[in-house]
Design a protein around this motif. Structure first.
Motif, PDB file in Angstrom:
ATOM      1  N   ALA A 176       0.836  -1.209   0.000  1.00 26.82           N
ATOM      2  CA  ALA A 176       0.000   0.000   0.000  1.00 26.82           C
ATOM      3  C   ALA A 176       0.871   1.259   0.000  1.00 26.82           C
ATOM      4  N   GLY A 177       0.364   2.329  -0.600  1.00 29.23           N
ATOM      5  CA  GLY A 177       0.996   3.630  -0.481  1.00 29.23           C
ATOM      6  C   GLY A 177       0.638   4.257   0.851  1.00 29.23           C
ATOM      7  N   ILE A 178       1.378   5.288   1.227  1.00 25.02           N
ATOM      8  CA  ILE A 178       1.200   5.928   2.537  1.00 25.02           C
ATOM      9  C   ILE A 178       0.512   7.276   2.377  1.00 25.02           C
ATOM     10  N   ILE A 179      -0.559   7.469   3.131  1.00 18.17           N
ATOM     11  CA  ILE A 179      -1.143   8.798   3.331  1.00 18.17           C
ATOM     12  C   ILE A 179      -0.992   9.095   4.828  1.00 18.17           C
ATOM     13  N   TYR A 180      -0.046   9.954   5.139  1.00 16.11           N
ATOM     14  CA  TYR A 180       0.230  10.290   6.539  1.00 16.11           C
ATOM     15  C   TYR A 180      -0.548  11.556   6.886  1.00 16.11           C
ATOM     16  N   VAL A 181      -1.383  11.472   7.913  1.00 18.49           N
ATOM     17  CA  VAL A 181      -2.277  12.574   8.280  1.00 18.49           C
ATOM     18  C   VAL A 181      -1.827  13.183   9.600  1.00 18.49           C
ATOM     19  N   VAL A 182      -1.661  14.506   9.611  1.00 15.20           N
ATOM     20  CA  VAL A 182      -1.298  15.209  10.843  1.00 15.20           C
ATOM     21  C   VAL A 182      -2.315  16.320  11.090  1.00 15.20           C
ATOM     22  N   ASP A 183      -2.404  16.699  12.345  1.00 13.74           N
ATOM     23  CA  ASP A 183      -3.273  17.801  12.742  1.00 13.74           C
ATOM     24  C   ASP A 183      -2.444  19.082  12.782  1.00 13.74           C
ATOM     25  N   GLY A 184      -2.689  19.971  11.834  1.00 11.59           N
ATOM     26  CA  GLY A 184      -1.919  21.210  11.748  1.00 11.59           C
ATOM     27  C   GLY A 184      -2.180  22.189  12.859  1.00 11.59           C
ATOM     28  N   SER A 185      -3.143  21.892  13.734  1.00  9.51           N
ATOM     29  CA  SER A 185      -3.431  22.808  14.839  1.00  9.51           C
ATOM     30  C   SER A 185      -2.668  22.448  16.107  1.00  9.51           C
ATOM     31  N   VAL A 186      -1.826  21.374  16.053  1.00 14.63           N
ATOM     32  CA  VAL A 186      -0.996  21.012  17.208  1.00 14.63           C
ATOM     33  C   VAL A 186       0.469  21.080  16.792  1.00 14.63           C
ATOM     34  N   PRO A 187       1.377  21.362  17.727  1.00 11.89           N
ATOM     35  CA  PRO A 187       2.797  21.515  17.367  1.00 11.89           C
ATOM     36  C   PRO A 187       3.435  20.192  16.949  1.00 11.89           C
TER      37      PRO A 187
END
Length: 476
Positions: free
Chosen positions: A114-125
């Motif tokens: 599988a390919g990677i979709i890495y998700v981050v929350d831009g509202s936290v440091p």
């Protein structure tokens, strides 16, 4: 045939992974909750159009102990050439280890290709935990992109952009709840550029999805046309014996039939809404209104609805003239043209006048009791004689369609429909205005539309959707 790509959506717990999966797989059944750990097992969600799987999204648990996992990997690796094998050994050794259950679940699909979709929350440091996660993902050697999905009010997106750019080939800001459809396609194209084997299937996927979107709009227009034809021509009917007629006052009978007529129209509008929602694969919409209606003041028959969605007298006059002129053309045909167009002119004037004088109110049907025949009388309520009723239903239907067609499947907020503050229908071309008014006129006379008229009516409603779409997007 090339196998459809698979993407594993990974990241920290409770940072929008499931929202991304729901949106990109068009599946509103995926659980999305505020508490971390909602996803405990990886789950595959294929996106299928016309029986063909375009791609598959895998929803995964979040990293729990990334720094400990990275320590193990670094301790068991000799060089960069063995990174993938080391990650595989980690999963094999720890899949039954409760400490690393979530890490093994999210890494398994990557090891399967599988390919990677890495998700981050831009509202936290950004933190050391995130750096450990990204390092582990880089060890898998899989094509990857990162999405900054800001959940809270604070904004650390710039810092995230810099950090993510050191680990991932593509970094995008992506609001899973509000991202427009074009951004979905853009992500697919970006992945196609990362993996040569995926370029062709993902280009086909974008074409299929674009075609599906156009087809859904055409199907929605057809559903709205059919509902309008039903509602404009509907007549509530009751057959009475002579004795029943004598015992029933006109007032009470009118109230009974009116109540049933109103209920049918409301239910038919509700049915249309559900049909549109299911067409766009929204199965679990929650609404602000009870029984699919707006707030009480915005009920189908309220004065607010008439004020919001009814058209102006000028619009009615021009649309009525066009529709009346078409019917009046029959006079010219009968006289072999010797009337010199007088038939079309008279028909147009009558149509315009009739439409014009109905412009200030929503005139509803009156009770009609037939003559006694074979010991029976027939009482009817309907069909509606005011074209404005059709425009109110049309406006509400297209507004609802717009909200649904632009709603991502990650949305869990209440669906709130607000009346327009400007009548967008004034921008509709004259031909479409005429076709709509002509259909309304036939329906209220309970004369069924033939195939060509129904096609023109549907095409005119689809044009309404395009006009409304432009108006809403320009307004925002």
């Amino acid at each position: 045939m090339t196998q459809a790509p698979t993407f594993a959506v990974v990241g920290h717990p409770n940072k929008g992974k499931s929202s991304v999966v729901a949106t990109l797989s068009q599946n509103d059944a995926i659980a999305i909750a505020l508490e971390p750990g909602t996803t405990r097992k990886r789950q595959a969600y294929p996106l299928t159009v016309d029986g063909r799987t375009l791609y598959t999204l895998v929803d995964t648990p979040g990293f729990q102990r990334p720094r400990l996992a990275l320590q193990w990997l670094e301790a068991h690796s000799v060089s960069a050439s063995d990174h993938v094998d080391t990650v595989r050994a980690f999963v094999t050794q720890h899949r039954d280890d409760g400490r690393f259950t979530d890490e093994c679940e999210l890494l398994a699909p990557l090891l399967d290709g599988a390919g990677i979709i890495y998700v981050v929350d831009g509202s936290v440091p950004y933190s050391a935990e995130h750096e450990a996660e990204m390092t582990i993902l880089r060890w898998t050697g899989r094509p990857s992109l990162a999405l900054i999905n800001s959940i809270g009010a604070d904004d650390y997106s710039d810092a995230w952009q810099t950090a993510l750019g050191q680990f991932f080939q593509v970094v995008r800001r992506f609001d899973a709840v509000r991202a427009p459809f074009e951004q979905h396609l853009s992500l697919l194209r970006a992945f196609g550029q990362l993996e040569p084997d995926w370029e062709a299937p993902l280009e086909q996927a974008t074409q299929y999805l674009s075609g599906q979107r156009q087809q859904r709009r055409r199907q929605s227009a057809s559903l709205v046309a059919r509902a309008l034809e039903d509602m404009m021509s509907f007549r509530e009917k009751r057959t009475l014996t002579a004795g029943q007629a004598a015992e029933t006052s006109d007032g009470s009978l009118a109230d009974q039939l009116r109540h049933r007529w109103y209920r049918h129209q409301r239910q038919r509008e509700q049915t249309l809404r559900v049909e549109i929602e299911h067409l766009y694969q929204h199965q679990r919409i929650r609404r602000q209104e009870a029984e699919l209606e707006w707030h009480s003041e915005h009920d189908l028959f309220s004065e607010d609805s008439r004020r919001a969605w009814a058209v102006s007298k000028r619009y009615l006059a021009t649309a009525g003239f066009g529709a009346g002129a078409v019917s009046g053309a029959g006079i010219d045909a009968l006289t072999l043209g010797s009337s010199l167009g007088a038939g079309a002119l008279v028909g147009g004037l009558i149509g315009a006048a009739g439409s014009y004088f109905y412009g200030d109110r929503l005139a509803l049907p009156a009770l009609n009791i037939g003559v006694l025949r074979d010991g029976l009388k027939t009482a009817t309520f309907g069909p509606v004689q005011d074209s404005q009723f059709g425009y109110v239903v049309l406006g509400r239907a297209i507004d609802h369609w717009w909200h649904i067609s632009h709603r991502n499947h990650a949305g869990r907020d209440l669906l709130e429909l607000e009346p327009a503050d400007h009548h967008w229908l004034e921008s509709l071309d004259k031909g479409s205005r005429k076709d709509i008014q002509q259909a309304f006129d036939k329906c209220r006379k309970r004369r069924p539309l033939d195939l060509r008229q129904r096609e023109k009516f549907t095409a005119a409603i689809e044009q309404c959707m395009a006009v409304y779409d432009d108006w809403r997007l320009n307004r925002t």
